[in-house]
Design a protein around this motif. Structure first.
Motif, PDB file in Angstrom:
ATOM      1  N   VAL A   1     131.214 -32.085 -17.543  1.00 42.97           N
ATOM      2  CA  VAL A   1     130.886 -31.187 -16.430  1.00 42.97           C
ATOM      3  C   VAL A   1     130.053 -30.158 -17.311  1.00 42.97           C
ATOM      4  O   VAL A   1     129.095 -29.497 -16.723  1.00 42.97           O
ATOM      5  CB  VAL A   1     132.041 -30.473 -15.896  1.00 42.97           C
TER       6      VAL A   1
ATOM      7  N   THR B   1     131.420 -27.102 -10.044  1.00 41.92           N
ATOM      8  CA  THR B   1     131.813 -26.836 -11.198  1.00 41.92           C
ATOM      9  C   THR B   1     133.197 -26.297 -11.259  1.00 41.92           C
ATOM     10  O   THR B   1     134.073 -26.534 -12.484  1.00 41.92           O
ATOM     11  CB  THR B   1     130.876 -26.010 -11.957  1.00 41.92           C
TER      12      THR B   1
ATOM     13  N   PRO C   1     126.595 -34.262 -13.106  1.00 38.03           N
ATOM     14  CA  PRO C   1     126.204 -33.055 -13.864  1.00 38.03           C
ATOM     15  C   PRO C   1     124.651 -32.862 -14.225  1.00 38.03           C
ATOM     16  O   PRO C   1     124.264 -32.036 -14.500  1.00 38.03           O
ATOM     17  CB  PRO C   1     127.162 -33.373 -15.119  1.00 38.03           C
TER      18      PRO C   1
ATOM     19  N   ASP D   1     133.775 -19.161 -15.535  1.00 35.93           N
ATOM     20  CA  ASP D   1     134.212 -20.547 -15.781  1.00 35.93           C
ATOM     21  C   ASP D   1     135.248 -20.830 -16.471  1.00 35.93           C
ATOM     22  O   ASP D   1     135.825 -21.968 -16.868  1.00 35.93           O
ATOM     23  CB  ASP D   1     133.103 -21.146 -16.289  1.00 35.93           C
TER      24      ASP D   1
END
Length: 482
Positions: free
Chosen positions: A270, A248, A322, A24
């Motif tokens: 997020v 995401t 989210p 991520d």
């Protein structure tokens, strides 16, 4: 040896944290990677790149495809040769991949930097997909029915904490360190995974005692043992993981464009998805205690639709998606992975975990590229592209709900393997009295056939026979397709 499983889980949790942190990392740097940040425009950060959305999403699709293929191959290798060789292999790859991804940002042009960084993501993905599959197989071998979902829940919680840490730490540090400096944080976290993998390898003799076989039957034989309920779980995993991962990957840009928030604030919004996943272990305890994993899958699908539906409503606050996506993400990974030992024979768990992990990453690889293409159809200043993006995800979530209902029906027709609670399971299987007998075939309700049974446990209960038919370390089972 009883406490050994917790050390195994501890190492697996560190690995999960590191792998998801690296995965991520670009999400918190999207404005710097695409050159749209105010710090890039005014020249404060000279390391900014100018990627388009397809190239940016390729960072996620590349690592996802690499991880998925590696997971599939690793599942076969585990079933045949055990876990140690794949673990050594993964150390070299995740180290090299993280180093290349961070160092590639120093290239003289965006084109060269993109090529080097994408190669680093792919290499890291191969190593990450391998080690994650080994960890899933080890948890399935070490933890029994009473703690199965809890073990997966703790593992997934640490993975979500890794993702949350990536948004919080990278999103904050980029203001000071810039793009290139922030990428080295991910490299440092990857070193933690390397140390944890060495910890697993140092317990080599105990790993072999965990029930992971050193040799197994052929791959084709393993695939034939995977029944229809398993393949439905695989498809719903593709849809659920695809929706959440695609959001995401692009959520920071969406909130920045639609609501005008800064990249740091958007990253924190997020990040709520992963913060909510802190409840995963508690949900896992309820899952182990009360059963009904088919209902949990349906609930996670509904949360996705609710979040996307509310987001399409007028004046919707930015935290809606989210929050609901976080609730869904806290449920379905634990449910899916902890369901595998209940529907798949023990000797096929390696390939089953490999297939599910492959599908998890492949869904991200496919859907993020599709989302990137949708977003590039309109100019970056046209917010209608985000409406198309949301409708795209909503359509996939609807398919997930339909498939969840199919799983409920199949579970009812194939012995309700996903249904029993801890209490029912303990009544159905008396673990204190085991009488070894040898038989050739035992036919159970709905056409499922048990073969190669080496032990049958005595029980005075009148529970349905299908609830006593979970694959275990004493039994090897072959079930019909439906």
């Amino acid at each position: 040896m009883a406490k050994e499983r917790w050390f195994i889980l501890f190492y697996c949790c560190i690995i999960a944290f590191s792998v998801d942190f690296f995965y991520d990392e670009p999400s918190a740097l999207v404005a710097r990677l695409t050159g749209t940040s105010v710090y890039c425009v005014n020249g404060t950060d000279t390391s900014c790149l100018e990627l388009d959305m397809v190239q940016y999403n390729a960072f996620f699709s590349g690592i996802s495809w690499a991880s998925g293929v590696a997971a599939l191959v690793a599942g076969l290798c585990i079933d045949h040769y055990g876990p140690v060789t794949p673990l050594w292999f993964s150390i070299a790859l995740i180290f090299a991949g993280a180093l290349l991804f961070a160092g590639g940002s120093y290239a003289s042009s965006t084109t060269v930097a993109f090529g080097l960084m994408l190669a680093g993501r792919v290499i890291h993905g191969i190593g990450g997909g391998t080690v994650v599959t080994v960890c899933h197989q080890m948890k399935a071998a070490w933890f029994h029915y009473d703690e199965l979902a809890l073990s997966f829940g703790l593992h997934i919680l640490c993975a979500r904490l890794g993702s949350a840490a990536a948004y919080a730490i990278i999103g904050t540090a980029v203001t000071t360190l810039g793009l290139s400096g922030s990428l080295w944080i991910g490299f440092g976290v990857t070193l933690l995974a390397c140390i944890a993998i060495v910890g697993l390898i140092n317990r080599d003799h105990r790993i072999h005692d965990s029930g992971i076989p050193s040799s197994m039957s052929g791959a084709g034989h393993s695939f034939r043992r995977l029944n229809g309920l398993f393949w439905c779980l695989v498809i719903v995993a593709f849809l659920l993981y695809g929706v959440v991962s695609t959001f995401t990957a692009n959520g920071v840009a969406l909130i920045t464009d639609i609501y005008g928030r800064s990249e740091s604030v958007s990253s924190l919004i997020v990040d709520l998805i992963y913060d909510i996943c802190l409840i995963t272990p508690f949900l896992a305890i309820f899952m182990d205690k009360f059963g009904h994993r088919d209902w949990w899958i349906t609930a996670s699908s509904l949360f996705l639709i609710i979040g996307l539906g509310l987001f399409l409503a007028p004046r919707c606050p930015p935290w809606v998606i989210p929050v609901f996506f976080g609730l869904s993400y806290a449920i379905f990974p634990t449910t899916l992975y902890s369901s595998l030992p209940l529907v798949v024979p023990q000797r096929s768990l390696g390939i089953a975990n490999g297939v599910l992990t492959f599908v998890q990453y492949a869904s991200t690889g496919i859907l993020t590229l599709g989302a990137g293409a949708i977003l590039d159809m309109l100019p970056s200043d046209d917010n209608r592209r985000w409406l198309r993006f949301t409708i795209f995800l909503a359509g996939i979530a609807v398919l997930a709900i339909l498939l969840a209902f199919i799983i409920n029906c199949l579970n009812a027709k194939t012995g309700r393997r996903l249904t029993p609670s801890q209490k029912v399971r303990r009544q159905a299987v008396d673990i204190e009295e085991v009488t070894p007998i040898n038989i050739d075939f035992v036919t159970e309700p709905h056409g499922s056939v048990v073969r190669e049974t080496t032990e049958i446990r005595k029980s005075e209960t009148s529970m349905p026979a299908s609830w006593r038919s979970f694959p275990s370390r004493q039994e090897v089972r072959v079930t019909s397709d439906f």
